[in-house]
Scaffold this active site. Structure first.
Site, PDB file in Angstrom:
ATOM      1  N   ALA A  65     -78.259  16.908 -10.195  1.00 58.80           N
ATOM      2  CA  ALA A  65     -79.235  18.266 -10.491  1.00 58.80           C
ATOM      3  C   ALA A  65     -79.069  17.713  -9.998  1.00 58.80           C
ATOM      4  O   ALA A  65     -80.960  16.839  -9.574  1.00 58.80           O
ATOM      5  CB  ALA A  65     -79.379  18.790 -12.379  1.00 58.80           C
ATOM      6  N   GLY A 110     -75.327  14.489 -12.605  1.00 57.96           N
ATOM      7  CA  GLY A 110     -74.332  15.800 -12.749  1.00 57.96           C
ATOM      8  C   GLY A 110     -73.571  15.134 -11.932  1.00 57.96           C
ATOM      9  O   GLY A 110     -72.427  15.672 -11.093  1.00 57.96           O
ATOM     10  N   GLU A 113     -70.893  13.061 -13.304  1.00 60.90           N
ATOM     11  CA  GLU A 113     -70.095  14.441 -14.057  1.00 60.90           C
ATOM     12  C   GLU A 113     -69.099  15.435 -13.463  1.00 60.90           C
ATOM     13  O   GLU A 113     -67.598  15.685 -13.989  1.00 60.90           O
ATOM     14  CB  GLU A 113     -70.690  15.216 -14.886  1.00 60.90           C
ATOM     15  CG  GLU A 113     -71.850  14.420 -15.991  1.00 60.90           C
ATOM     16  CD  GLU A 113     -72.915  15.255 -16.864  1.00 60.90           C
ATOM     17  OE1 GLU A 113     -72.203  15.410 -17.855  1.00 60.90           O
ATOM     18  OE2 GLU A 113     -74.159  15.718 -15.588  1.00 60.90           O
ATOM     19  N   GLU A 133     -79.223   9.974 -17.241  1.00 57.91           N
ATOM     20  CA  GLU A 133     -80.415  11.376 -17.721  1.00 57.91           C
ATOM     21  C   GLU A 133     -82.127  10.864 -18.687  1.00 57.91           C
ATOM     22  O   GLU A 133     -82.501  11.450 -18.796  1.00 57.91           O
ATOM     23  CB  GLU A 133     -79.633  12.645 -18.036  1.00 57.91           C
ATOM     24  CG  GLU A 133     -78.651  13.276 -17.476  1.00 57.91           C
ATOM     25  CD  GLU A 133     -77.059  12.917 -16.869  1.00 57.91           C
ATOM     26  OE1 GLU A 133     -76.252  13.178 -16.382  1.00 57.91           O
ATOM     27  OE2 GLU A 133     -77.121  11.174 -17.347  1.00 57.91           O
TER      28      GLU A 133
END
Length: 258
Positions: A65, A110, A113, A133
């Site tokens: 992200a 992300g 993911e 993370e």
């Protein structure tokens, strides 16, 4: 039309390329907005039978992200951010048309993911996967803790989640995180070859397979009951009549998606 993604439709296969190479294709609000817009087209455009998602350049699929957008967020804003990300990835996971991730480099945070929300994954031999993370004082928020556990098992998933460690493509293959590892230059061709075969199958049956398989991991749904209902529903389709007739007549079926 889009500023953060590229799209190309060829032989009923839509290729979506996350296109922020200067940011290693990091996910920001604009990417999510445009990804949702193109997903609308995927869901409702009959010319699209299947989808490839990849990243631009040779370094990254999606490196995570865009952390700059995290700074200063409140608890409520953090919850909203995670909810929006999960909503988008659920749309990918539950899409009635096959969506394959072609992981061409770093798939971190992300990005991992996003790849896991696709129906299956093909990796280049240069790909790396991870959920780092914890290095930011966070945990995955876009479904990573759940999908990673489902895909590779609780023990391996927790180790990766709490260590922030990265794994290479061959390790991902041995863990069951990806279906194939191929040289970088063969990545899109491998996905295209698989999807060309899938695109010849009955679309309603393909969609039902995806729905039923997803239900196997959803404790709120009875996957066996769903399978029975979907199986029965197929008997009302033209495709089922065509498929069984073609089999008995020893010819190749031509499905209409009806």
């Amino acid at each position: 039309m889009y500023t953060t993604i590229l799209t190309s439709l060829e032989n009923n296969i839509l290729t979506i390329t996350i296109n922020r190479p200067d940011k290693l294709n990091a996910l920001n609000k604009a990417v999510f907005t445009e990804l949702n817009a193109v997903l609308d087209d995927v869901y409702f455009n009959s010319a699209i039978k299947s989808v490839i998602i990849t990243g631009s350049g040779s370094k990254a699929f999606v490196a995570g992200a865009d952390i700059a957008e995290f700074v200063g967020l409140s608890v409520e804003q953090g919850v909203a951010l995670a909810q929006a990300g999960q909503d988008t990835f659920f749309r990918i996971e539950n899409c009635p048309k096959p969506i394959v991730a072609c992981v061409n480099g770093f798939a971190l945070g992300g990005g991992c993911e996003l790849a896991m929300s696709c129906h299956f994954r093909i990796a280049s031999d240069t790909a790396k996967f991870g959920q780092p993370e914890v290095n930011l004082g966070l945990l995955p928020g876009y479904g990573g803790t759940q999908r990673l556990t489902h895909l590779i098992g609780k023990g391996r998933a927790i180790e990766l989640l709490i260590s922030g460690a990265l794994i290479d493509a061959n390790t991902a293959l041995s863990y069951g995180l990806v279906n194939y590892v191929v040289p970088q230059e063969e990545l899109l061709a491998k996905a295209t070859n698989i999807l060309q075969v899938i695109n010849t199958k009955a679309p309603i049956a393909v969609a039902a397979c995806i729905t039923a398989a997803n239900a196997a991991l959803d404790e709120q749904r009875d996957g066996f009951a769903l399978e029975i209902e979907a199986f029965g529903s197929c008997f009302a389709t033209d495709d089922m009549k065509e498929g069984t007739s073609a089999f008995l007549e020893k010819r190749k079926a031509v499905f209409s998606g009806k």
